[in-house]
Design a protein around this motif. Structure first.
Motif, short mmCIF file in Angstrom:
data_model
loop_
_atom_site.label_atom_id
_atom_site.label_comp_id
_atom_site.label_asym_id
_atom_site.label_seq_id
_atom_site.Cartn_x
_atom_site.Cartn_y
_atom_site.Cartn_z
N GLN A 83 11.80 -2.22 21.40
CA GLN A 83 11.39 -1.71 20.09
C GLN A 83 9.96 -1.21 20.02
O GLN A 83 9.60 -0.50 19.08
CB GLN A 83 11.60 -2.81 19.03
CG GLN A 83 13.06 -3.20 18.84
CD GLN A 83 13.22 -4.31 17.82
OE1 GLN A 83 12.42 -5.25 17.80
NE2 GLN A 83 14.23 -4.22 16.98
N LYS A 118 4.13 2.32 18.63
CA LYS A 118 5.24 2.63 17.73
C LYS A 118 6.29 1.53 17.79
O LYS A 118 6.64 1.05 18.88
CB LYS A 118 5.88 3.97 18.10
CG LYS A 118 7.09 4.33 17.22
CD LYS A 118 7.78 5.61 17.70
CE LYS A 118 7.02 6.82 17.25
NZ LYS A 118 7.78 8.07 17.50
N GLN A 120 10.25 0.77 16.46
CA GLN A 120 11.42 1.45 15.91
C GLN A 120 12.69 0.63 16.11
O GLN A 120 12.86 -0.05 17.11
CB GLN A 120 11.59 2.83 16.55
CG GLN A 120 11.73 2.83 18.06
CD GLN A 120 11.77 4.24 18.63
OE1 GLN A 120 11.64 5.23 17.91
NE2 GLN A 120 11.94 4.35 19.93
N GLN A 125 10.98 3.37 11.55
CA GLN A 125 10.01 3.76 12.57
C GLN A 125 8.62 3.54 11.97
O GLN A 125 8.31 4.04 10.89
CB GLN A 125 10.17 5.23 12.96
CG GLN A 125 11.39 5.50 13.82
CD GLN A 125 11.36 6.91 14.41
OE1 GLN A 125 10.32 7.55 14.47
NE2 GLN A 125 12.51 7.37 14.84
N GLU A 127 4.46 3.59 13.08
CA GLU A 127 3.48 3.95 14.11
C GLU A 127 2.07 3.72 13.61
O GLU A 127 1.70 4.18 12.53
CB GLU A 127 3.65 5.41 14.52
CG GLU A 127 2.73 5.84 15.65
CD GLU A 127 2.89 7.29 16.04
OE1 GLU A 127 2.86 7.61 17.24
OE2 GLU A 127 3.04 8.13 15.12
N SER A 167 5.10 5.86 8.77
CA SER A 167 6.38 5.15 8.83
C SER A 167 7.50 6.01 8.26
O SER A 167 7.28 6.85 7.38
CB SER A 167 6.29 3.83 8.06
OG SER A 167 6.09 4.07 6.68
#
Length: 211
Positions: A83, A118, A120, A125, A127, A167
């Motif tokens: 992730q 990042k 996800q 998501q 970052e 995001s």
């Protein structure tokens, strides 16, 4: 003015460590002939003219023999887990005219880069990333004025870095909600050659949809 001609070459190195880490490095060179730069010129045989009541130097775009540009860029990507992804890029360029003083070319940016982590999964998501620039010293400014030396400090253009967040949230198959916060630490900085400070802390919310 004659056309510029450039001759380019690069050397690259790629290394992958297992399935998790990928590194890439590139060194590049460009040799230019008939490089067009702004330099002192004459008008009706005079090196200065009276403009708006002031004596001003005569400048013109000219082919100045040869110029040389070289630099490198480094890229790193690492899968920290299923992730989490780490990425980083760093770039450096230097350019000068091949004259006795090795006069700097204009429009050459200082060292700059971007690093990010990042996260996800299926729906989200997220970052967190930093953008950064190195110093642009006065000695590296082109004397033509194209680099906007008037906006620099007595030591050149200071280095800077910003912390940012971005995001995406997949609400459903048709809608995505996006949120971003740029320059979280609200730093006052300017990009090289700019006379305007970049935005302070700012927020963006976007809803994207489709059928």
């Amino acid at each position: 003015i004659k056309p510029e001609y450039s001759y380019n070459g690069e050397l690259s190195l790629n290394q992958q460590i297992g399935n998790k880490i990928k590194f890439e490095g590139v060194y590049f060179v460009t040799s230019m002939k008939n490089a067009i730069v702004i330099d002192a010129f004459t008008l009706n045989g005079e090196r200065t003219v009276l403009y708006n009541g002031q004596s001003s130097k005569v400048l013109a775009a000219q082919n100045k023999a040869k110029a040389f540009i070289h630099g490198w860029n480094l890229n790193l990507k690492a899968d920290l887990s299923k992730q989490f992804l780490l990425s980083s890029a760093l770039n450096y360029t230097k350019g000068s005219i091949n004259d006795a003083a090795n006069t700097p070319l204009d429009h050459i940016p200082p060292l700059f880069g971007r690093s990010a982590i990042k996260f996800q999964n299926k729906a989200i998501q997220l970052e967190v990333f930093s953008i950064y620039n190195g110093w642009k010293k006065l000695a590296d400014y082109s004397p033509s004025g194209e680099d906007n030396l008037i906006y620099a400090t007595k030591d050149g253009m200071p280095s800077w870095w910003t912390l940012n967040l971005r995001s995406d949230y997949q609400v459903n198959k048709n809608f995505t909600l996006q949120f971003a916060c740029e320059n979280i630490l609200d730093k006052n900085y300017r990009n090289f050659a700019s006379g305007i400070s970049s935005p302070g802390r700012n927020f963006m919310i976007t809803l994207r949809g489709g059928i």
